[in-house]
Design a protein around this motif. Sequence first.
Motif, mmCIF file in Angstrom:
data_model
loop_
_atom_site.group_PDB
_atom_site.id
_atom_site.type_symbol
_atom_site.label_atom_id
_atom_site.label_comp_id
_atom_site.label_asym_id
_atom_site.label_seq_id
_atom_site.Cartn_x
_atom_site.Cartn_y
_atom_site.Cartn_z
ATOM 1 N N UNK A 93 -13.031 10.442 2.534
ATOM 2 C CA UNK A 93 -14.328 9.872 2.863
ATOM 3 C C UNK A 93 -14.520 8.591 2.044
ATOM 4 N N UNK A 94 -15.672 7.906 2.240
ATOM 5 C CA UNK A 94 -15.828 6.609 1.585
ATOM 6 C C UNK A 94 -15.970 6.721 0.068
ATOM 7 N N UNK A 95 -16.195 7.935 -0.437
ATOM 8 C CA UNK A 95 -16.240 8.064 -1.888
ATOM 9 C C UNK A 95 -14.878 8.500 -2.434
ATOM 10 N N UNK A 96 -13.839 8.391 -1.598
ATOM 11 C CA UNK A 96 -12.460 8.693 -1.994
ATOM 12 C C UNK A 96 -12.201 10.176 -2.249
ATOM 13 N N UNK A 97 -13.085 11.036 -1.735
ATOM 14 C CA UNK A 97 -12.830 12.471 -1.850
ATOM 15 C C UNK A 97 -11.913 12.877 -0.700
ATOM 16 N N UNK A 98 -10.945 13.758 -1.009
ATOM 17 C CA UNK A 98 -10.005 14.166 0.027
ATOM 18 C C UNK A 98 -10.572 15.369 0.796
ATOM 19 N N UNK A 99 -10.344 15.395 2.105
ATOM 20 C CA UNK A 99 -10.741 16.519 2.952
ATOM 21 C C UNK A 99 -9.520 16.970 3.741
ATOM 22 N N UNK A 100 -9.397 18.305 3.919
ATOM 23 C CA UNK A 100 -8.191 18.839 4.563
ATOM 24 C C UNK A 100 -8.539 19.774 5.710
ATOM 25 N N UNK A 101 -7.626 19.861 6.638
ATOM 26 C CA UNK A 101 -7.742 20.842 7.715
ATOM 27 C C UNK A 101 -6.353 21.416 7.950
ATOM 28 N N UNK A 102 -6.274 22.705 8.277
ATOM 29 C CA UNK A 102 -4.946 23.246 8.546
ATOM 30 C C UNK A 102 -4.957 24.254 9.687
ATOM 31 N N UNK A 103 -3.784 24.435 10.256
ATOM 32 C CA UNK A 103 -3.576 25.402 11.329
ATOM 33 C C UNK A 103 -2.384 26.252 10.909
ATOM 34 N N UNK A 217 -21.761 9.155 6.738
ATOM 35 C CA UNK A 217 -23.140 8.745 7.004
ATOM 36 C C UNK A 217 -24.086 9.334 5.971
ATOM 37 N N UNK A 218 -23.833 10.606 5.629
ATOM 38 C CA UNK A 218 -24.681 11.260 4.622
ATOM 39 C C UNK A 218 -24.549 10.561 3.277
ATOM 40 N N UNK A 219 -23.286 10.240 2.922
ATOM 41 C CA UNK A 219 -23.047 9.578 1.634
ATOM 42 C C UNK A 219 -23.722 8.206 1.620
ATOM 43 N N UNK A 220 -23.594 7.476 2.728
ATOM 44 C CA UNK A 220 -24.225 6.152 2.812
ATOM 45 C C UNK A 220 -25.713 6.292 2.573
ATOM 46 N N UNK A 221 -26.299 7.294 3.211
ATOM 47 C CA UNK A 221 -27.734 7.510 3.086
ATOM 48 C C UNK A 221 -28.125 7.763 1.635
ATOM 49 N N UNK A 222 -27.395 8.669 0.982
ATOM 50 C CA UNK A 222 -27.715 9.028 -0.402
ATOM 51 C C UNK A 222 -27.516 7.836 -1.331
ATOM 52 N N UNK A 326 -17.439 2.452 -3.220
ATOM 53 C CA UNK A 326 -18.856 2.331 -3.517
ATOM 54 C C UNK A 326 -19.520 1.423 -2.503
ATOM 55 N N UNK A 327 -20.807 1.667 -2.308
ATOM 56 C CA UNK A 327 -21.531 0.831 -1.367
ATOM 57 C C UNK A 327 -21.901 -0.471 -2.063
ATOM 58 N N UNK A 328 -21.772 -1.577 -1.341
ATOM 59 C CA UNK A 328 -22.148 -2.848 -1.924
ATOM 60 C C UNK A 328 -22.790 -3.713 -0.847
ATOM 61 N N UNK A 329 -23.877 -4.398 -1.245
ATOM 62 C CA UNK A 329 -24.520 -5.296 -0.301
ATOM 63 C C UNK A 329 -23.737 -6.604 -0.287
ATOM 64 N N UNK A 330 -23.674 -7.220 0.882
ATOM 65 C CA UNK A 330 -22.910 -8.463 1.014
ATOM 66 C C UNK A 330 -23.695 -9.423 1.906
ATOM 67 N N UNK A 331 -23.934 -10.632 1.393
ATOM 68 C CA UNK A 331 -24.618 -11.638 2.194
ATOM 69 C C UNK A 331 -23.579 -12.278 3.122
ATOM 70 N N UNK A 332 -23.826 -12.163 4.418
ATOM 71 C CA UNK A 332 -22.851 -12.676 5.376
ATOM 72 C C UNK A 332 -23.298 -14.018 5.988
#
Length: 337
Positions: A93-103, A217-222, A326-332
Motif C-alpha cells: 500500500x502507499x505506506x509501504x506495508x506489505x499485503x499478501x493473499x494465497x491459495x 483511500x483510507x490511508x489518504x483520508x487519515x 508519505x502524502x505530500x502536497x505539490x503545486x502543479x
Amino acid sequence: MNELNTMAYGLKDENVVYIDEVQRGLECEAKCISCGGALIAKKGDVKVHHFAHHNGDGESCNESVLHQLSKQIIEWECLVSTPNLEINVEGYDISDQVHKKSHIEESKVLTVESVSLELASIGFIPDVTCNALGKKLYIEIVVSNDVSEEKLEKVKLDGTPMLVIDMSDYSAMDTLDTLKQGVIYDAPRYWAYHPDHEAMKVHLENDLRFEVSILDEKIISVVSNKLGLVSKSELLKPKTNSELIVLGYNSAYGYSKKNNRDFDFSTLLVAKPIQSTGSSNYTIRSCGGYELTQIAFNEELIPELEKLRFPCLLELDVSGSFLGGRVQSMVTNFKVV
Ligand SMILES: [Zn+2]
C-alpha cells in the motif's frame, strides 16, 4: 564397482525383471533396459546382488534405467499424486506495508488414463503424456538434471500442465515397491507449469490490487486529515485552487554524499492562514494571522516564477502526491491574482 553404477533391473523377453527373479551369471539371459547390452547377474555372497554389463560398458546406464522404470511405473500403475501447492501474491500500500493473499491446494492422488511414453512431441518428447480429470497432462521424471528453461518455454506455449517428479534420491538398485512408492507418492514433485495456477495467480493479484486500493483511500483520508494541508477530496481528485500569499521559492538540486544519490527539491514559501485544528485530546483555536509553510512545486514552473516580484498573491493548483510512502502536497500550476 560403485553401487551408484549398479542396477537391479534388466529386460528379459521384453519384460522388466528384478535381479532376484533370474538365474546367476549369463544364464539370466537379460539385456540392459537402457543400452540393450547383454547383462550378467552377479549373485555372489559378498556384494549386494546386481546386474553388470557383460562387455564391461554401461557406466551411466543405471540413471537411464531408473528413468525408464519410473516412466513404466506410471504406465503400470496409472496413479500419480500431485504436490501440495501454495500460490502467494503480495503488494504494497502507499505506506509501504506489505499485503499478501494465497491459495492452497492439498496433494491428491490422480488416476491417469491413456498413458503414453512416446507420444506427444512439442519440440521435445515429454516422458509421459496422459489424461487426468479429463485433461491432458505431461509428467517429466528427473534423475540428474532439472527441466531446462527451453523445455519449460515449449510446455508453456503448448498450454498443457506439466508435473515434474524428482527421482534423484532413488537408484536402480531400489526394490520395485520402493520405486513405485517413490514415483506415485513420496518423491519430491512440483508443477513446472499449470495454466490453472497461472490464472489463479492473476485472479489473486487482481483481488489484492482492489483491496489495497481501498486501503490506500483510507490511508489518504487519515493522513491528509492529519496534515491539514489538503482535504481528502482534493487528494482523491487532485486539483484545487486556493489564493495564498507567496513569499518566495527555493529550488535546489545536487548530489548527496551522505545518501549516495541525486536529490532535487523545489519549494514555495507560503504564508498560510492559521487554521483551528484539534484531535480527541486537544483543540487549537486560531486567533487569525498567518503561519509560514512550505509546499513543493513542479520545477517546470521555475521560468514563470522567475518573472514574479515577491511577495505576491497567487492562486495555486495543488495536488496530492506520494513520495516515499508519505502524502505530500505539490503545486502543479499557479495564476497571479
Ligand atoms: Zn546399458
